[in-house]
Design an enzyme around this catalytic site. Structure first.
Site, PDB file in Angstrom:
ATOM      1  N   LYS A 180       0.839  -1.196   0.000  1.00 62.46           N
ATOM      2  CA  LYS A 180       0.000   0.000   0.000  1.00 62.46           C
ATOM      3  C   LYS A 180       0.880   1.254   0.000  1.00 62.46           C
ATOM      4  CE  LYS A 180      -3.792  -2.478   2.106  1.00 62.46           C
ATOM      5  NZ  LYS A 180      -4.513  -2.912   3.297  1.00 62.46           N
ATOM      6  N   ASP A 231     -11.222   2.583   3.839  1.00 61.04           N
ATOM      7  CA  ASP A 231     -11.567   1.169   3.672  1.00 61.04           C
ATOM      8  C   ASP A 231     -13.085   0.992   3.550  1.00 61.04           C
ATOM      9  OD1 ASP A 231      -9.432  -0.567   3.479  1.00 61.04           O
ATOM     10  OD2 ASP A 231      -9.035  -0.574   5.639  1.00 61.04           O
ATOM     11  N   GLN A 288      -4.768  -1.636   9.508  1.00 60.65           N
ATOM     12  CA  GLN A 288      -4.651  -2.963   8.897  1.00 60.65           C
ATOM     13  C   GLN A 288      -5.254  -4.028   9.811  1.00 60.65           C
ATOM     14  OE1 GLN A 288      -3.346  -3.549   5.712  1.00 60.65           O
ATOM     15  NE2 GLN A 288      -4.064  -5.633   6.047  1.00 60.65           N
TER      16      GLN A 288
END
Ligand code: NAP
Length: 283
Positions: free
Chosen positions: A51, A118, A95
């Site tokens: 990422k 997200d 994460q």
């Protein structure tokens, strides 16, 4: 059979984002993603590294908070609070999975919906339900873009989504519904699953079982999307679809690796850019 290359489509998406980021920079607007990772899970660290690499490619700033496994929940929530308040940060990504002593739900709920790149926050999930959203969860959004890239018309088609997770299966089904597919969601308690898959024009497999979907389970000419990332006993990467068998019957199919995976990261970049534009009142 036509292969849908996530590598190629994600490159196109990232190049579009890179161009737009450059245009924002010319207006003195920087795009910044904050990535928080707790613990030493090697797979999570690989995802975070990828990422960050994607951020570099498109011209975003990225800042990483790599916290030890024994980080207290309060400490993590405090960091998220600071990032929520930090005006230079456009997107916050924590994460998953988090260590067991931390309540994932609490952490997801703590991220500002305006920085929730997200799209896991209940506010953003609710917005997807009513079809009026700013951010889409990255994997389903990437899949929609892959299908669009083929020119395949989803309208009126029968679609089976195998898996009902909050991250993939459920939002995926909602997006297909919004595109006028008739959606059947299958899961571990579904009866006659083979029959349901066999009748589908579109099969999206997000099961987490290596090569779950076999050749004799799919209709001739089906469009097949393989979300799975699994390791076989020999350590080789494989999807939830038996590629060798299913590719002989499918009209379109995504490979693993090089299918859905790269799209997920590209869509994270897209959401971060969108957040920056929203924060700067750019439509
Ligand atoms: P998950 O949360 O474990 O969900 C798996 C789903 O599959 C559940 O809904 C489960 O049903 C269903 N299932 C399990 N066994 C089944 C069976 N025998 N028949 C029918 N359905 C069954 O997984 P996930 O997070 O959605 O991820 C799915 C896969 O996609 C994993 O391999 C993951 O690594 C991969 N993934 C890839 C990306 C990417 O970027 N490419 C992103 C996210 C996930 P129940 O609900 O009844 O238990």
């Amino acid at each position: 059979m036509k292969l849908i290359s996530g590598k190629e489509v994600s490159q196109i998406v990232k190049d579009e984002i890179k161009k737009e980021t450059q245009q924002l920079l010319e207006k003195q607007i920087k795009v910044k993603l904050a990535v928080v990772i707790v613990g030493d899970d090697p797979a999570s660290h690989i995802y975070v590294r990828n990422k960050k690499k994607a951020c570099e490619y498109v011209g975003f700033e990225s800042v990483e908070y790599a916290l030890p496994e024994d980080t207290a929940e309060d400490e993590l929530l405090e960091i998220i609070d600071k990032l929520n308040e930090d005006e230079t940060v456009n997107g916050i990504l924590c994460q998953l999975p988090l260590p067991k002593h931390i309540d994932e739900k609490k952490v997801i709920n703590a991220i500002s919906p305006l920085k929730d790149v997200d799209a896991f926050h209940p506010v953003n999930v609710g917005k997807i339900m009513i079809g009026d959203y700013d951010f889409l969860p990255c994997t389903p959004a990437g899949i929609m873009r892959l299908i669009e890239s083929t020119g395949y018309d989803v309208n009126g088609k029968d679609c089976v989504v195998i898996g009902r997770s909050n991250i993939v299966g459920k939002p995926m089904s909602m997006l297909m519904l919004q595109k006028n597919a008739t959606v059947t969601i299958c899961h571990s308690r579904t009866s006659n699953i083979n029959e349901k898959i066999k009748n589908a024009d579109i099969v999206i497999a997000a099961v987490g079982i290596p090569e779950f979907v076999k050749g004799d389970m799919v209709k001739d000419g089906a469009l097949v999307i393989d979300v799975g990332i699994n390791r076989k006993e020999d350590g080789k990467l494989c999807g939830d679809v038996d590629f060798d068998e299913v590719s002989k019957k499918a009209s379109y199919i995504t490979p693993v690796p090089g299918g859905v995976g790269p799209m997920t990261i590209a869509m994270l970049m897209q959401n971060t850019l969108k957040a920056a534009k929203l924060h700067n009142n750019i439509t």
